[in-house]
Write a protein that holds these residues in place. Structure first.
Motif, PDB file in Angstrom:
ATOM      1  N   LEU A  72      36.075  27.731  42.933  1.00 56.11           N
ATOM      2  CA  LEU A  72      35.738  29.160  42.969  1.00 56.11           C
ATOM      3  C   LEU A  72      34.273  29.371  43.344  1.00 56.11           C
ATOM      4  CD1 LEU A  72      37.598  30.608  39.846  1.00 56.11           C
ATOM      5  CD2 LEU A  72      37.962  31.249  42.235  1.00 56.11           C
ATOM      6  N   VAL A  73      33.404  28.575  42.746  1.00 56.32           N
ATOM      7  CA  VAL A  73      31.971  28.728  43.020  1.00 56.32           C
ATOM      8  C   VAL A  73      31.637  28.261  44.436  1.00 56.32           C
ATOM      9  CG1 VAL A  73      29.655  28.023  42.307  1.00 56.32           C
ATOM     10  CG2 VAL A  73      31.376  28.526  40.574  1.00 56.32           C
ATOM     11  N   ALA A  74      32.156  27.089  44.832  1.00 56.31           N
ATOM     12  CA  ALA A  74      31.805  26.521  46.138  1.00 56.31           C
ATOM     13  C   ALA A  74      32.418  27.284  47.301  1.00 56.31           C
ATOM     14  CB  ALA A  74      32.244  25.053  46.194  1.00 56.31           C
ATOM     15  N   ILE A  75      33.665  27.658  47.183  1.00 57.02           N
ATOM     16  CA  ILE A  75      34.361  28.282  48.316  1.00 57.02           C
ATOM     17  C   ILE A  75      34.259  29.798  48.304  1.00 57.02           C
ATOM     18  CG2 ILE A  75      36.629  28.605  49.398  1.00 57.02           C
ATOM     19  CD1 ILE A  75      37.315  25.750  48.488  1.00 57.02           C
ATOM     20  N   ASP A  76      34.509  30.398  47.157  1.00 59.01           N
ATOM     21  CA  ASP A  76      34.562  31.863  47.076  1.00 59.01           C
ATOM     22  C   ASP A  76      33.266  32.500  46.592  1.00 59.01           C
ATOM     23  OD1 ASP A  76      37.223  31.790  47.926  1.00 59.01           O
ATOM     24  OD2 ASP A  76      37.939  31.512  45.891  1.00 59.01           O
ATOM     25  N   HIS A  77      32.256  31.688  46.278  1.00 59.33           N
ATOM     26  CA  HIS A  77      30.955  32.167  45.811  1.00 59.33           C
ATOM     27  C   HIS A  77      31.062  33.048  44.567  1.00 59.33           C
ATOM     28  CE1 HIS A  77      28.413  30.595  49.059  1.00 59.33           C
ATOM     29  NE2 HIS A  77      29.530  30.658  49.749  1.00 59.33           N
ATOM     30  N   VAL A  78      31.984  32.680  43.668  1.00 57.45           N
ATOM     31  CA  VAL A  78      32.122  33.389  42.405  1.00 57.45           C
ATOM     32  C   VAL A  78      31.066  32.845  41.455  1.00 57.45           C
ATOM     33  CG1 VAL A  78      33.644  33.763  40.419  1.00 57.45           C
ATOM     34  CG2 VAL A  78      34.581  33.771  42.740  1.00 57.45           C
ATOM     35  N   MET A  79      30.295  33.736  40.865  1.00 56.95           N
ATOM     36  CA  MET A  79      29.252  33.325  39.933  1.00 56.95           C
ATOM     37  C   MET A  79      29.811  33.327  38.514  1.00 56.95           C
ATOM     38  SD  MET A  79      26.096  32.445  39.695  1.00 56.95           S
ATOM     39  CE  MET A  79      24.913  32.261  38.390  1.00 56.95           C
ATOM     40  N   PRO A  80      29.774  32.168  37.830  1.00 57.44           N
ATOM     41  CA  PRO A  80      30.236  32.160  36.433  1.00 57.44           C
ATOM     42  C   PRO A  80      29.303  33.020  35.588  1.00 57.44           C
ATOM     43  CG  PRO A  80      29.246  30.058  37.016  1.00 57.44           C
ATOM     44  CD  PRO A  80      29.282  30.883  38.266  1.00 57.44           C
ATOM     45  N   LEU A  81      29.880  33.899  34.791  1.00 61.66           N
ATOM     46  CA  LEU A  81      29.059  34.854  34.049  1.00 61.66           C
ATOM     47  C   LEU A  81      28.932  34.524  32.568  1.00 61.66           C
ATOM     48  CD1 LEU A  81      30.339  38.136  35.725  1.00 61.66           C
ATOM     49  CD2 LEU A  81      28.280  36.839  36.244  1.00 61.66           C
ATOM     50  N   SER A  82      30.029  34.151  31.940  1.00 62.85           N
ATOM     51  CA  SER A  82      29.973  33.900  30.502  1.00 62.85           C
ATOM     52  C   SER A  82      29.435  32.492  30.232  1.00 62.85           C
ATOM     53  CB  SER A  82      31.359  34.057  29.873  1.00 62.85           C
ATOM     54  OG  SER A  82      32.192  32.980  30.242  1.00 62.85           O
ATOM     55  N   ARG A  83      29.009  32.290  29.016  1.00 61.88           N
ATOM     56  CA  ARG A  83      28.502  30.978  28.601  1.00 61.88           C
ATOM     57  C   ARG A  83      29.602  29.929  28.725  1.00 61.88           C
ATOM     58  NH1 ARG A  83      25.252  30.567  23.061  1.00 61.88           N
ATOM     59  NH2 ARG A  83      24.264  32.311  24.125  1.00 61.88           N
ATOM     60  N   MET A 137      37.013  23.041  55.143  1.00 60.90           N
ATOM     61  CA  MET A 137      37.862  23.578  54.087  1.00 60.90           C
ATOM     62  C   MET A 137      37.290  24.864  53.509  1.00 60.90           C
ATOM     63  SD  MET A 137      38.801  19.937  52.307  1.00 60.90           S
ATOM     64  CE  MET A 137      39.988  20.491  51.101  1.00 60.90           C
ATOM     65  N   LEU A 138      36.249  25.389  54.121  1.00 65.68           N
ATOM     66  CA  LEU A 138      35.701  26.662  53.693  1.00 65.68           C
ATOM     67  C   LEU A 138      36.447  27.767  54.426  1.00 65.68           C
ATOM     68  CD1 LEU A 138      31.916  25.803  53.676  1.00 65.68           C
ATOM     69  CD2 LEU A 138      33.458  25.951  51.750  1.00 65.68           C
ATOM     70  N   GLY A 139      36.490  28.943  53.851  1.00 65.41           N
ATOM     71  CA  GLY A 139      37.192  30.045  54.479  1.00 65.41           C
ATOM     72  C   GLY A 139      38.652  30.074  54.065  1.00 65.41           C
ATOM     73  N   ALA A 140      39.508  30.590  54.953  1.00 63.77           N
ATOM     74  CA  ALA A 140      40.918  30.794  54.618  1.00 63.77           C
ATOM     75  C   ALA A 140      41.633  29.492  54.268  1.00 63.77           C
ATOM     76  CB  ALA A 140      41.629  31.476  55.780  1.00 63.77           C
ATOM     77  N   ARG A 141      41.325  28.404  54.984  1.00 56.63           N
ATOM     78  CA  ARG A 141      41.980  27.124  54.700  1.00 56.63           C
ATOM     79  C   ARG A 141      41.539  26.551  53.366  1.00 56.63           C
ATOM     80  NH1 ARG A 141      41.819  23.019  59.689  1.00 56.63           N
ATOM     81  NH2 ARG A 141      42.017  24.600  61.250  1.00 56.63           N
ATOM     82  N   GLY A 142      40.298  26.787  52.997  1.00 50.52           N
ATOM     83  CA  GLY A 142      39.758  26.187  51.791  1.00 50.52           C
ATOM     84  C   GLY A 142      40.351  26.708  50.510  1.00 50.52           C
ATOM     85  N   SER A 143      40.944  27.900  50.545  1.00 51.48           N
ATOM     86  CA  SER A 143      41.473  28.468  49.315  1.00 51.48           C
ATOM     87  C   SER A 143      42.642  27.662  48.765  1.00 51.48           C
ATOM     88  CB  SER A 143      41.895  29.918  49.530  1.00 51.48           C
ATOM     89  OG  SER A 143      42.918  29.968  50.497  1.00 51.48           O
ATOM     90  N   ASN A 144      43.303  26.884  49.616  1.00 49.63           N
ATOM     91  CA  ASN A 144      44.385  26.019  49.139  1.00 49.63           C
ATOM     92  C   ASN A 144      44.164  24.636  49.728  1.00 49.63           C
ATOM     93  OD1 ASN A 144      46.680  24.731  48.332  1.00 49.63           O
ATOM     94  ND2 ASN A 144      48.086  26.288  49.070  1.00 49.63           N
ATOM     95  N   TYR A 145      43.304  23.853  49.078  1.00 46.73           N
ATOM     96  CA  TYR A 145      42.893  22.584  49.667  1.00 46.73           C
ATOM     97  C   TYR A 145      44.037  21.589  49.756  1.00 46.73           C
ATOM     98  CZ  TYR A 145      42.676  20.248  45.155  1.00 46.73           C
ATOM     99  OH  TYR A 145      43.001  19.696  43.961  1.00 46.73           O
ATOM    100  N   GLU A 146      45.010  21.678  48.846  1.00 44.66           N
ATOM    101  CA  GLU A 146      46.127  20.740  48.915  1.00 44.66           C
ATOM    102  C   GLU A 146      46.901  20.924  50.220  1.00 44.66           C
ATOM    103  OE1 GLU A 146      45.767  22.756  46.205  1.00 44.66           O
ATOM    104  OE2 GLU A 146      45.643  21.481  44.430  1.00 44.66           O
ATOM    105  N   THR A 198      23.772  30.132  47.529  1.00 43.40           N
ATOM    106  CA  THR A 198      25.041  29.871  46.860  1.00 43.40           C
ATOM    107  C   THR A 198      24.872  30.141  45.367  1.00 43.40           C
ATOM    108  OG1 THR A 198      24.599  27.551  46.302  1.00 43.40           O
ATOM    109  CG2 THR A 198      25.510  27.987  48.501  1.00 43.40           C
ATOM    110  N   PRO A 199      25.976  30.324  44.659  1.00 48.46           N
ATOM    111  CA  PRO A 199      25.856  30.468  43.201  1.00 48.46           C
ATOM    112  C   PRO A 199      25.227  29.239  42.540  1.00 48.46           C
ATOM    113  CG  PRO A 199      28.004  31.232  43.928  1.00 48.46           C
ATOM    114  CD  PRO A 199      27.341  30.598  45.126  1.00 48.46           C
ATOM    115  N   PHE A 200      25.418  28.052  43.147  1.00 44.76           N
ATOM    116  CA  PHE A 200      24.784  26.853  42.593  1.00 44.76           C
ATOM    117  C   PHE A 200      23.263  26.978  42.668  1.00 44.76           C
ATOM    118  CE2 PHE A 200      28.898  24.905  44.076  1.00 44.76           C
ATOM    119  CZ  PHE A 200      29.415  24.668  42.813  1.00 44.76           C
ATOM    120  N   ASP A 201      22.745  27.555  43.764  1.00 45.90           N
ATOM    121  CA  ASP A 201      21.304  27.777  43.880  1.00 45.90           C
ATOM    122  C   ASP A 201      20.823  28.737  42.794  1.00 45.90           C
ATOM    123  OD1 ASP A 201      21.203  26.181  46.168  1.00 45.90           O
ATOM    124  OD2 ASP A 201      21.424  27.879  47.525  1.00 45.90           O
TER     125      ASP A 201
END
Length: 173
Positions: free
Chosen positions: A128-139, A77-86, A46-49
């Motif tokens: 974004l990081v947990a569900i979509d595995h987006v890695m934060p890039l900027s400081r 809540m991962l996958g398609a359902r997770g993108s809109n948790y509300e 994961t990006p957290f790792d």
């Protein structure tokens, strides 16, 4: 050598096969600070790792992130359902088991806490990081994720400390 119907060779070790180890990035680390045993831990799942392996977040922040991800997984809540948790909380014909609903509430409580303490952007970045595995890039992005993780550390610590200890386990005062 024959083990449970499978053939092994000297190429197989406690750490896995060479084929398995050729996929992903692993780090050798001690199992405990007082012991001599070591383990291989995959640090790019994961990006957290990845953030932990690059020393962008602390062990406690990583642990909080893992707790959030475990709740997300348990709530399905991962996958398609997770993108809109509300929306996952009801309506749309979604039926959740009691355990799944409990995990959904745990995720929503954690994210509400993050939003109130660190801001909406921290909550969104954690998702974004947990569900979509987006890695934060900027400081700045890393700072927003760290702020959210710091709040999660406090949130999960409060939950652990708020659990009631049975009277038989309390120390005499």
């Amino acid at each position: 050598m024959q083990i449970a119907g499978k053939t092994t060779t000297s190429d197989t070790s406690d750490l896995g096969t060479p084929e398995m180890l050729s996929h992903g990035q692993y780090q050798l680390e001690p199992v405990s600070p007082n012991g001599f045993a070591t383990r291989l831990r995959r640090v790019d799942v994961t990006p957290f790792d990845t953030m932990l392996s690059k020393d962008l977040i602390s062990d406690l922040e990583h642990s909080a992130a893992e707790s959030l991800c475990a709740d997300l997984w348990g709530a399905q809540m991962l996958g398609a359902r997770g993108s809109n948790y509300e929306r996952s909380m009801g309506g749309d014909g979604l039926r959740a088991s009691a355990r799944q609903a409990e995990r959904m509430h745990a995720v929503i409580d954690a994210l509400r806490w993050v939003s109130s303490q660190a801001g909406h952007s921290s909550k969104r970045w954690l998702l974004l990081v947990a569900i979509d595995h987006v890695m934060p890039l900027s400081r700045e992005e890393v700072g927003v994720v760290k702020a959210g993780l710091s709040v999660l550390v406090v949130h999960y610590e409060k939950k652990i400390h708020s659990l009631r200890v049975p009277s038989s386990m309390r120390m005499a005062s």
